[in-house]
Design an enzyme around this catalytic site. Sequence first.
Site, PDB file in Angstrom:
ATOM      1  N   GLU A 155     -32.301   7.869  -4.405  1.00 41.83           N
ATOM      2  CA  GLU A 155     -32.206   6.407  -4.420  1.00 41.83           C
ATOM      3  C   GLU A 155     -31.134   5.982  -3.425  1.00 41.83           C
ATOM      4  O   GLU A 155     -30.269   6.785  -3.071  1.00 41.83           O
ATOM      5  CB  GLU A 155     -31.822   5.930  -5.827  1.00 41.83           C
ATOM      6  CG  GLU A 155     -30.403   6.328  -6.189  1.00 41.83           C
ATOM      7  CD  GLU A 155     -30.136   6.291  -7.684  1.00 41.83           C
ATOM      8  OE1 GLU A 155     -29.883   5.206  -8.182  1.00 41.83           O
ATOM      9  OE2 GLU A 155     -30.179   7.355  -8.332  1.00 41.83           O
ATOM     10  N   LYS A 185     -27.782   4.661  -1.815  1.00 44.05           N
ATOM     11  CA  LYS A 185     -26.389   4.537  -2.224  1.00 44.05           C
ATOM     12  C   LYS A 185     -25.956   3.144  -1.784  1.00 44.05           C
ATOM     13  O   LYS A 185     -25.850   2.861  -0.588  1.00 44.05           O
ATOM     14  CB  LYS A 185     -25.527   5.606  -1.549  1.00 44.05           C
ATOM     15  CG  LYS A 185     -24.071   5.551  -1.985  1.00 44.05           C
ATOM     16  CD  LYS A 185     -23.329   6.790  -1.521  1.00 44.05           C
ATOM     17  CE  LYS A 185     -21.945   6.910  -2.124  1.00 44.05           C
ATOM     18  NZ  LYS A 185     -21.077   5.771  -1.888  1.00 44.05           N
ATOM     19  N   ASP A 238     -23.820   0.039  -0.914  1.00 49.23           N
ATOM     20  CA  ASP A 238     -22.457  -0.123  -0.408  1.00 49.23           C
ATOM     21  C   ASP A 238     -21.855  -1.391  -1.001  1.00 49.23           C
ATOM     22  O   ASP A 238     -21.781  -2.426  -0.349  1.00 49.23           O
ATOM     23  CB  ASP A 238     -22.492  -0.189   1.122  1.00 49.23           C
ATOM     24  CG  ASP A 238     -21.122   0.041   1.724  1.00 49.23           C
ATOM     25  OD1 ASP A 238     -20.185   0.354   0.962  1.00 49.23           O
ATOM     26  OD2 ASP A 238     -20.986  -0.098   2.943  1.00 49.23           O
ATOM     27  N   TYR A 247     -27.619   1.923 -12.162  1.00 47.96           N
ATOM     28  CA  TYR A 247     -28.097   3.246 -11.764  1.00 47.96           C
ATOM     29  C   TYR A 247     -27.548   4.411 -12.590  1.00 47.96           C
ATOM     30  O   TYR A 247     -27.874   5.558 -12.345  1.00 47.96           O
ATOM     31  CB  TYR A 247     -27.831   3.507 -10.279  1.00 47.96           C
ATOM     32  CG  TYR A 247     -26.386   3.272  -9.851  1.00 47.96           C
ATOM     33  CD1 TYR A 247     -25.341   4.012 -10.385  1.00 47.96           C
ATOM     34  CD2 TYR A 247     -26.077   2.301  -8.906  1.00 47.96           C
ATOM     35  CE1 TYR A 247     -24.038   3.795  -9.999  1.00 47.96           C
ATOM     36  CE2 TYR A 247     -24.764   2.069  -8.509  1.00 47.96           C
ATOM     37  CZ  TYR A 247     -23.754   2.825  -9.057  1.00 47.96           C
ATOM     38  OH  TYR A 247     -22.457   2.604  -8.683  1.00 47.96           O
ATOM     39  N   LYS A 279     -24.809  10.998   3.023  1.00 49.36           N
ATOM     40  CA  LYS A 279     -24.357   9.823   3.772  1.00 49.36           C
ATOM     41  C   LYS A 279     -25.122   9.667   5.084  1.00 49.36           C
ATOM     42  O   LYS A 279     -25.469  10.654   5.721  1.00 49.36           O
ATOM     43  CB  LYS A 279     -22.856   9.956   4.082  1.00 49.36           C
ATOM     44  CG  LYS A 279     -21.967  10.137   2.863  1.00 49.36           C
ATOM     45  CD  LYS A 279     -21.920   8.918   1.969  1.00 49.36           C
ATOM     46  CE  LYS A 279     -21.065   7.817   2.540  1.00 49.36           C
ATOM     47  NZ  LYS A 279     -19.645   7.960   2.274  1.00 49.36           N
ATOM     48  N   CYS A 282      11.155  15.468  15.088  1.00 44.76           N
ATOM     49  CA  CYS A 282      10.676  14.535  14.063  1.00 44.76           C
ATOM     50  C   CYS A 282      11.155  13.119  14.404  1.00 44.76           C
ATOM     51  O   CYS A 282      12.360  12.893  14.536  1.00 44.76           O
ATOM     52  CB  CYS A 282      11.197  14.948  12.687  1.00 44.76           C
ATOM     53  SG  CYS A 282      10.824  13.707  11.422  1.00 44.76           S
ATOM     54  N   CYS A 329      13.687  11.732  11.475  1.00 45.26           N
ATOM     55  CA  CYS A 329      15.021  12.250  11.158  1.00 45.26           C
ATOM     56  C   CYS A 329      15.637  13.046  12.298  1.00 45.26           C
ATOM     57  O   CYS A 329      16.787  13.461  12.210  1.00 45.26           O
ATOM     58  CB  CYS A 329      14.968  13.094   9.886  1.00 45.26           C
ATOM     59  SG  CYS A 329      14.138  14.673  10.105  1.00 45.26           S
ATOM     60  N   CYS A 373       8.006  18.850  10.006  1.00 46.75           N
ATOM     61  CA  CYS A 373       9.439  18.590   9.924  1.00 46.75           C
ATOM     62  C   CYS A 373       9.965  19.368   8.719  1.00 46.75           C
ATOM     63  O   CYS A 373       9.495  19.162   7.607  1.00 46.75           O
ATOM     64  CB  CYS A 373       9.684  17.087   9.745  1.00 46.75           C
ATOM     65  SG  CYS A 373      11.358  16.718   9.203  1.00 46.75           S
ATOM     66  N   CYS A 379      14.617  14.073   5.228  1.00 40.06           N
ATOM     67  CA  CYS A 379      13.894  13.244   6.202  1.00 40.06           C
ATOM     68  C   CYS A 379      13.420  11.954   5.534  1.00 40.06           C
ATOM     69  O   CYS A 379      12.659  11.997   4.573  1.00 40.06           O
ATOM     70  CB  CYS A 379      12.703  14.020   6.756  1.00 40.06           C
ATOM     71  SG  CYS A 379      11.636  13.017   7.805  1.00 40.06           S
TER      72      CYS A 379
HETATM   73  S1  IVH Z   1     -24.216   7.468  -9.313  1.00 39.53           S
HETATM   74  C1  IVH Z   1     -21.557  10.212 -11.846  1.00 39.53           C
HETATM   75  N1  IVH Z   1     -25.807   6.056  -7.805  1.00 39.53           N
HETATM   76  O1  IVH Z   1     -21.016   5.566  -5.063  1.00 39.53           O
HETATM   77  C2  IVH Z   1     -22.354   9.522 -10.823  1.00 39.53           C
HETATM   78  N2  IVH Z   1     -23.477   5.863  -7.433  1.00 39.53           N
HETATM   79  O2  IVH Z   1     -19.259   7.935  -4.431  1.00 39.53           O
HETATM   80  C3  IVH Z   1     -22.113   8.060 -10.801  1.00 39.53           C
HETATM   81  N3  IVH Z   1     -22.868   4.260  -5.692  1.00 39.53           N
HETATM   82  O3  IVH Z   1     -18.598   5.231  -7.555  1.00 39.53           O
HETATM   83  C4  IVH Z   1     -22.508   7.393  -9.557  1.00 39.53           C
HETATM   84  N4  IVH Z   1     -24.916   3.634  -5.194  1.00 39.53           N
HETATM   85  O4  IVH Z   1     -19.843   3.140  -6.796  1.00 39.53           O
HETATM   86  C5  IVH Z   1     -24.537   6.382  -8.075  1.00 39.53           C
HETATM   87  N5  IVH Z   1     -27.325   4.823  -6.580  1.00 39.53           N
HETATM   88  C6  IVH Z   1     -26.077   5.145  -6.852  1.00 39.53           C
HETATM   89  C7  IVH Z   1     -24.996   4.569  -6.168  1.00 39.53           C
HETATM   90  C8  IVH Z   1     -23.704   4.963  -6.472  1.00 39.53           C
HETATM   91  C9  IVH Z   1     -23.638   3.467  -4.927  1.00 39.53           C
HETATM   92  C10 IVH Z   1     -21.417   4.337  -5.603  1.00 39.53           C
HETATM   93  C11 IVH Z   1     -20.693   4.225  -6.917  1.00 39.53           C
HETATM   94  C12 IVH Z   1     -19.877   5.479  -7.043  1.00 39.53           C
HETATM   95  C13 IVH Z   1     -19.809   5.946  -5.640  1.00 39.53           C
HETATM   96  C14 IVH Z   1     -19.675   7.452  -5.639  1.00 39.53           C
END
Ligand code: IVH
Length: 703
Positions: free
Chosen positions: A128, A130, A132, A240, A328, A422, A425, A446, A452
């Site tokens: 799915e 991610k 932002d 999610y 990513k 450094c 210092c 250092c 320092c």
């Molecule tokens: S699952 C334990 N699903 O990414 C797993 N996270 O780097 C819980 N995020 O803190 C996260 N889209 O803020 C999950 N489809 C998605 C997501 C997602 C964005 C963010 C979320 C999380 C961060 C992790």
Amino acid sequence: MSRPETIPVAELNETQAQAELARLAEEIARHDAHYYRHDKPVIADAEYDALRLRNAAIEARFAHLQRADSPSLRIGGPVLEGFEKITHTRPMLSLNNAFTAVDVTDFCASARAFLKLAADAPFAFTAEPKIDGVSATLRYEDGKFISGATRGDGLVGENITNNLRTLRDIPLRLIGADVPDIIDIRGEVYISHEDFAELNRRQAAEGKPVFMNPRNAAAGSLRQLDPSITAQRPLRFFAYAWGEISVFPADTQMGMIEKFKAWGLPINPEMRLCHTVEDMLAVYVRLQESRAMLGYDIDGVVYKADRLDLQERLGFRARSPRWAIAHKFPAELAQTVIDAIDIQVGRTGTLTPVAKLRPVTVGGVVVSNATLHNEDEIRRKDVRIGDTVIVRRAGDVIPQIVEVLLERRDENSAPYVFNTICPACGAQAVRETDAKTGKEDAAWRCPNRSGCPAQVVERLRHFVSRDAFDIEGLGEKQIQFLFDQGLIRDFADIFTLRARNDALPKKLHEYEGWGETSCANLFRAIEARREIDLERFIYALGIRHVGQNNARLLARHYHLFTELRSAIRNAKDKESAAWRDLLAIDGIGETLALAVVGYFSDDRIMTAIDALLDYIEVREFIAPASASPVAGKTVVFTGSLEKMSRDEAKARAQGLGAKVAGSVSAKTDYVIAGTDAGSKLKKARELGVSILSEEEWLALTGA
Ligand code: IVH
């Protein structure tokens, strides 16, 4: 008798009012769902407005009957002074990152290995986008939205309930017979591209600052103390994941998300079930291609093991699950010029060259610094002041220089000469040699650890940072100021600041930028941190190589700070049992052990810690699940196991509160011997340590 909905508000009795409020809450929620999620309103706007007006009018007459899921709460609650903290009942973790197809293949392979699944055994993952945005958690009890919080440090977040209530995407009640009594819904708050453009147009028209990107706008909007401002921001939500849950309505990730949808939560329509790595990568490629058309920012793809029983077995590392990973998208690039190269001194003395860039926007964020890592890296890339360069920014990572555009280099430019004094210092920096590999360290360092000023300031900053003492209101700027004023020079000074301030002729709040409220808040934040968990404390000390993971390993092994300190002091002697004991901790290698020993041999730092301990209390590390017969025991695995992988066995043992060691000593309680066990088994026999077969171990741990 006439139907309650036809009775004028002024004539309703209390029972009727209560019934009406319940009906209106449900009906308005239903229309919200139609309007906002399906984009298909089923009633005219005027009719909808009439429902809301009626709801508000009834509440005006019977204020005490207002429901937790009342639609009128959407327009906001009272203006707050600050946010309260909410401790998450289950931590909100982050995800490990994958950047390449190979990383994803490795991730699947190691999950399989952990589970001892054959290469051809079915093993499905969901894929799915991610999102932002900003993560948030929503608590529903008996189907009603009762509170919501930010992620915070993952363990404790901020209570932003009234702000979240203003989001039309967030149902005030979940609808369905199988809604659990308790469920924490986790997801992402975001702003669409279209809404973002409109928001910025509005901001500009009103003479207000515009937002850098949708994520910043979402974050800023969620952290408003006045919920009526949040209510005016076009915030959206995708669910999610979940935290605490009283009963599971499904046994797969996909099944859970389908339930979310059925209950009225917005879910991402791009989620897919994948049966092979190829399927997963295909979703990635497709989403990368359609990224610009989605209408909201995404920065990668998240894969999650679909079966919840496998998620459970895979479990968690310190901060992230083993059953999920974020793949990513490649970072964005931009071109700019290096105006200068500064040397920054880190908390452990590392001198890091930093390129000061002519500010440039990369992926929606203005970048003006980029790390150059170290001297060798500068030489390798032949980076010079005045060069035109390509910079890359990936997520929250510090921007990096990808390449120098040599054709644009000034002919008078000269190679950069790394100054090994450094800058903070004046000490001569050194390049150390790694004890194990014999290789020279890449970084100049250092050596003036306690003298320092830059190291001291960085150490203090780390000490108060979020994952350490977490003292709010004591950021980078404040620490530098207090240090420059001579008010805080050492750890203990933080905890005596208030008392000393009372005696000062010019009080802190009289300085520019402080003010009475912020000083009062700061002192309160400091007071709240006079007790701390051992693992946080160890992490806070800022020992080289000791991040949260290693801090936890040390805490789990030594339990008490006094114990840790005396053991580490004794470990200075490489012939000692204390040194062998330190190295025997599973996960602690020689480099780290030496760094810890080095830190505890610095008398000035030890004096500072002693002074600190007069003002704070470090809690004993209490192993979780102490009900288990193996809690607190030291165990060693050897040979290969049949039922589960070594990693799963170790993780389970640790989950039950046992310490897993890498080698057998007199302190070992159990050696679990699989097939082909060799020297460790022999040693266990010599020392008379209890030896368990895999079956005996499983019986003992109740597996
Ligand atoms: S699952 C334990 N699903 O990414 C797993 N996270 O780097 C819980 N995020 O803190 C996260 N889209 O803020 C999950 N489809 C998605 C997501 C997602 C964005 C963010 C979320 C999380 C961060 C992790």
